[in-house]
Design an enzyme around this catalytic site. Structure first.
Site, short mmCIF file in Angstrom:
data_model
loop_
_atom_site.label_atom_id
_atom_site.label_comp_id
_atom_site.label_asym_id
_atom_site.label_seq_id
_atom_site.Cartn_x
_atom_site.Cartn_y
_atom_site.Cartn_z
CG ASP A 1 -25.58 34.90 15.62
OD1 ASP A 1 -24.37 35.05 15.84
OD2 ASP A 1 -26.03 33.89 15.03
CB ALA B 1 -32.99 32.78 17.50
CB CYS C 1 -27.17 31.06 16.85
SG CYS C 1 -27.14 30.70 15.07
CG HIS D 1 -25.26 33.03 6.35
ND1 HIS D 1 -24.71 31.91 6.92
CD2 HIS D 1 -26.42 33.26 7.04
CE1 HIS D 1 -25.50 31.49 7.91
NE2 HIS D 1 -26.54 32.30 8.01
CB SER E 1 -29.05 28.31 6.12
OG SER E 1 -28.79 29.69 5.98
CD GLU F 1 -27.30 27.18 9.36
OE1 GLU F 1 -26.24 27.83 9.29
OE2 GLU F 1 -28.43 27.69 9.25
CG HIS G 1 -30.43 35.03 7.67
ND1 HIS G 1 -30.89 33.88 7.06
CD2 HIS G 1 -29.50 34.63 8.57
CE1 HIS G 1 -30.28 32.83 7.60
NE2 HIS G 1 -29.42 33.25 8.51
CE LYS H 1 -23.27 32.19 14.89
NZ LYS H 1 -24.37 31.94 13.94
CG ASP I 1 -25.97 33.60 10.95
OD1 ASP I 1 -25.23 32.59 11.08
OD2 ASP I 1 -27.12 33.53 10.47
C1 VGL Z 1 -29.84 31.87 13.39
C2 VGL Z 1 -31.45 31.03 11.99
C3 VGL Z 1 -30.58 31.12 10.92
C4 VGL Z 1 -29.46 32.32 14.77
C5 VGL Z 1 -28.96 31.95 12.33
O1 VGL Z 1 -28.57 33.19 14.90
O2 VGL Z 1 -30.07 31.82 15.74
N1 VGL Z 1 -31.08 31.40 13.21
N2 VGL Z 1 -29.34 31.58 11.11
ZN ZN Z 2 -28.07 32.07 9.51
#
Ligand code: VGL
Ligand code: ZN
Length: 194
Positions: A16, A137, A141, A60, A66, A109, A77, A102, A58
């Site tokens: 990500d 992060a 993830c 979405h 989420s 989520e 996001h 994903k 990510d």
């Molecule tokens: C993530 C928060 C929401 C990540 C993804 O990639 O760590 N964190 N969606």
């Molecule tokens: Zn996300």
């Protein structure tokens, strides 16, 4: 410890590293862009060795669960097809990168790159035994991807110098790293790769 990257056995998994998770994005990870030069070095080494390189994203739908407006904890996001969902322009992904999208189901989520994707199948098909995981992060993830990799039986390395976390609550990142290590992940830095 020194490790030699082996083609057909090893895979680099970059989690990500997208515009929205970097400073200026919709859900910025502090210093998220600082790991990009390191990741490019990892990419160069894995590519030179002929090893598999995977980038998860990510991805979405606009009504993802989420997001705050849909009952979640995050601002919108990484919405499919938007600028914020693109990989960071500084990340030098090779042409043969395997992209894994994903968290596309509006009702679920999915922090892990393995969840609801073909990632495990792709790795098995290529004969991969060891995975090297970095990105964003750390405590979301990256952590969930690392724990799933361990669960599936891959020897799993956390790229200590190529992850950043959000630390919503200070200490979250440290705790996440402890948990990954406790479950069997090994910490690794760039200098340890030959
Ligand atoms: C993530 C928060 C929401 C990540 C993804 O990639 O760590 N964190 N969606
Ligand atoms: Zn996300």
């Amino acid at each position: 410890m020194k490790y030699r990257i082996k083609r057909g056995k090893d895979a680099l998994i970059i989690v990500d590293v997208q515009v929205d998770f970097c400073p200026g994005g919709a859900l910025p990870v502090p210093g998220g862009d600082e790991i990009i030069p390191k990741l490019n070095e990892y990419i160069r080494k894995f590519h030179a060795a002929g090893a598999l390189i995977v980038a998860t994203r990510d991805w979405h739908p606009p009504n993802h669960i989420s997001f705050r407006d849909y009952g979640g904890i995050w601002p919108p996001h990484c919405v499919q097809g938007t600028e914020g969902a693109k990989f960071h322009p500084g990340l030098r992904l090779p042409d043969n990168v395997i992209i894994v999208s994903k968290a596309m189901d509006p009702l679920r989520e999915a922090y892990s790159g393995f969840e609801g994707t073909d990632l495990e199948k792709e790795l098995r098909k290529a004969g991969v035994r060891r995975v090297f995981i970095g990105g964003l992060a750390t405590e979301y993830c990256v952590k969930n991807t690392v724990l799933d990799a361990l669960k599936y039986g891959f020897e799993t390395f956390l790229l200590e110098d190529a992850v950043r976390g959000i630390d919503v609550k200070p200490g979250d990142v440290e705790e996440a790293i402890k948990e990954m290590v406790k479950r069997g992940a090994k910490k690794l830095t760039l200098q340890e790769l030959e």
